[in-house]
Design an enzyme around this catalytic site. Structure first.
Site: not given
Ligand SMILES: Cc1ncc(COP(=O)(O)O)c(C=O)c1O
Lengths: 148, 412
Positions: B125, B201, B204
């Site tokens: 992400h 991370d 998910q």
């Molecule tokens: C794999 C992953 N990492 C990070 C995030 C970022 O999360 P947030 O927008 O709550 O900071 C997300 C959410 O979309 C995600 O799916």
């Protein structure tokens, strides 16, 4: 499904499936890229202007039915028009999308828009307005470049 | 014995009783954010109604209560993750994104110098990419990527080579686009073997399968509460105590200091060091309630339920549409979670989602903040359906019917 019928008019689906003026133009035609960073839609406008007239316009790119149909309808609407006329069409279209009368275009406005009026239903789907306007913003940029 | 019954979970979610566009709401966007059960909403309500006060400062009764509730949430999260060092390793941030920024700006800036390598993957992400590029632009680190194979797995064939010069590997436990579950323990061992650390991370993974930090053996973990039945506005950054203790503060201000004079400041011990300003107290209370709710369901049961839903949906998408719905992700539930991205020739993901909305079905179109991954598979966007513990196979029924309609409308 009445709501959706407003959005996906037959003309729109037709322009999506069979887009007009697809392709590229060689310089001196200008080439301008438009991006919608949120959804990844992209449109490339190739614009040839001679003696103040849009003599040719071609498009490439990819995106949803609304962005692609809007670009196709736009190309048909401005091809052969003078630059001033093209800018007026852009103005009318953008008024339709975001002007004060955005919700209900008057009959005379609709007449002025011709086939473009098929996009009037987009206003009822606010998140799709940026799909519809992407090509037009890109065309404005291209017109600005040709006048430089 | 857990009493896990997805229909009971569903009964706890008020939004799932709504009717949208004439259809019962079918929520298939838990990968973006999850729907909080009544217990979470009520815990936050009760906090604001009865206990609200600023934490860590007051000596009066309600301030002590607020502080106790806030710290209880920290303990609950530590227990939920099996954090080896307990609650003091749990740092509350704004979201998963801020947790990665904390990691890059604090640990990264203090421990990396020009030429050091941070190894990411092509399926990250943007939250686990952009902060590293920012650090690269600031101090000249190298950012390197593990590739993704045609069958949607990390390509680990040349891992030894990729690990050369690496100080940190930072990897998602589960892809928010593909659903792929990555081999975290294997990556931890490989990173540690070359003296590198592993950050994970968990955005998910934490709400969809059991998390055991001791078994994972990673060094950092980041996630958001809102994807695990909790509220928005709070995330978690976990690090090993010794690593956190050696890290400089990230944001400065009240609450994170040891002392301040006209000459400068010293920072507080961890975790306060990383929690500048008034923290999201009600949100922490909500997160604590979400953790307890998930523990009540048992994460093993949640994982089994979602595997069942995913297997059923993958089979039925294939059978009903005869390959016209192309799945962008592993085709079976082997090392795969309940996030299903798909592509339909002739129908753009935005249009799919628009038609589905008309059926009350919520899916997400777009690049899902994973543009390098999209590019890897030559896509601009996908539509994505994702499950939560309250999802049922009847949600998939609604999805399939709505997809049928979208394909008819666009002649696909
Ligand atoms: C794999 C992953 N990492 C990070 C995030 C970022 O999360 P947030 O927008 O709550 O900071 C997300 C959410 O979309 C995600 O799916």
């Amino acid at each position: 499904m009445s709501g959706l019928d407003d959005l996906y008019r037959e003309i729109i689906l037709d322009h999506y499936r069979t887009p007009r003026n697809r392709g590229e133009l060689d310089p001196p035609a200008v080439r301008v890229e438009g991006f919608n960073p949120l959804c990844g839609d992209e449109i490339v406008v190739y614009l040839a202007v001679t003696d103040g007239v849009v003599t040719d316009i071609k498009l490439t790119g990819q995106g949803c039915s609304i962005s692609q149909a809007s670009s196709s309808l736009m190309s048909a609407a401005v091809k052969g028009k003078s630059v001033d006329e093209a800018r007026a069409v852009i103005g009318t279209f953008k008024d339709l999308m975001m002007g004060p009368s955005a919700t209900e275009p008057t009959p005379s406005e609709l007449r002025k828009l011709g086939e473009l009026a098929a996009l009037a239903g987009v206003v009822k789907f606010p998140v799709r307005i940026k799909c519809a306007t992407l090509a037009w913003n890109t065309l404005t940029q291209a017109l600005d470049e040709t006048s430089n | 014995m857990s009493t896990f019954d997805p229909r009971l979970v569903r009964g706890d979610i008020a939004q799932l009783k709504r009717v949208v566009n004439g259809y019962p709401l079918t929520y298939l966007d838990s990968g973006a954010t999850s729907l909080p059960p009544r217990a979470v909403v009520e815990a936050m309500d009760r906090y604001y109604a009865l206990h609200h006060a600023n934490v860590h400062r007051g000596v009066y009764q309600t301030a002590a209560e607020a502080t106790a509730l806030y710290e209880d949430a920290r303990s609950a999260v530590a227990r939920f993750l099996n954090a080896p060092g307990g609650a003091s390793e749990i740092i509350f941030t704004k979201n998963c994104t801020e947790s990665f920024n904390l990691l890059a700006r604090s640990w990264g800036a203090a421990n990396l110098t020009a030429g050091d390598v941070v190894l990411l993957t092509e399926m990250e992400h943007h939250a686990n990419i952009v902060p590293w590029f920012q650090l690269r632009d600031a101090i000249g680190i190298e950012v390197r990527f593990i590739g993704v194979t045609d069958d949607f797995r990390l390509d680990l064939t040349n891992l030894d080579e990729l690990l050369r010069g690496v100080k940190l590997v930072s990897v998602t436990a589960m892809s928010n686009v593909l659903g792929t579950i990555n081999p975290i323990r294997e990556l931890a061992d490989a990173a540690h073997a070359v003296g590198a650390l592993l950050a994970v991370d968990g955005a998910q993974s934490v709400a969809h399968s059991p998390t055991d930090l001791v078994a994972m053996d990673c060094d950092f973990l980041a996630f958001s509460a809102h994807k695990m039945l909790g509220p928005t506005g709070i995330g978690v950054f976990w690090g090993r105590q010794a690593l956190l203790d050696a890290m400089p503060p990230f944001l400065g201000g009240g609450g994170m200091i040891g002392d301040v004079s006209v000459n400068g400041f010293t920072s507080a011990p961890v975790p306060a060091r990383f929690e500048a300003g008034t923290p999201p107290i009600a949100e922490a209370v909500g997160l604590g309630a979400a953790v307890r709710y998930l523990e009540g369901l048992s994460m093993a049961h949640v994982a089994a339920h979602e595997a069942h839903l995913t297997a059923d949906a993958l089979t039925r998408l294939n059978d009903r549409f005869d390959g016209r719905v192309r799945i962008i992700g592993p085709s079976t539930v082997d090392r795969r979670g309940g996030v299903i991205s798909f592509d339909i020739e002739g129908v753009h993901p935005h249009d799919i989602s628009q038609v589905l909305d008309q059926h009350g079905v919520c899916v997400r179109p777009g690049h899902h903040c994973a543009k390098p991954l999209m590019k890897r598979f030559g896509l601009n966007a996908t539509a994505r359906a994702s499950f939560g513990p309250y999802s049922l196979t009847s949600d998939t029924d609604a999805l399939l019917d709505a997809l049928d309609d979208a394909m008819t409308m666009f002649g696909a």
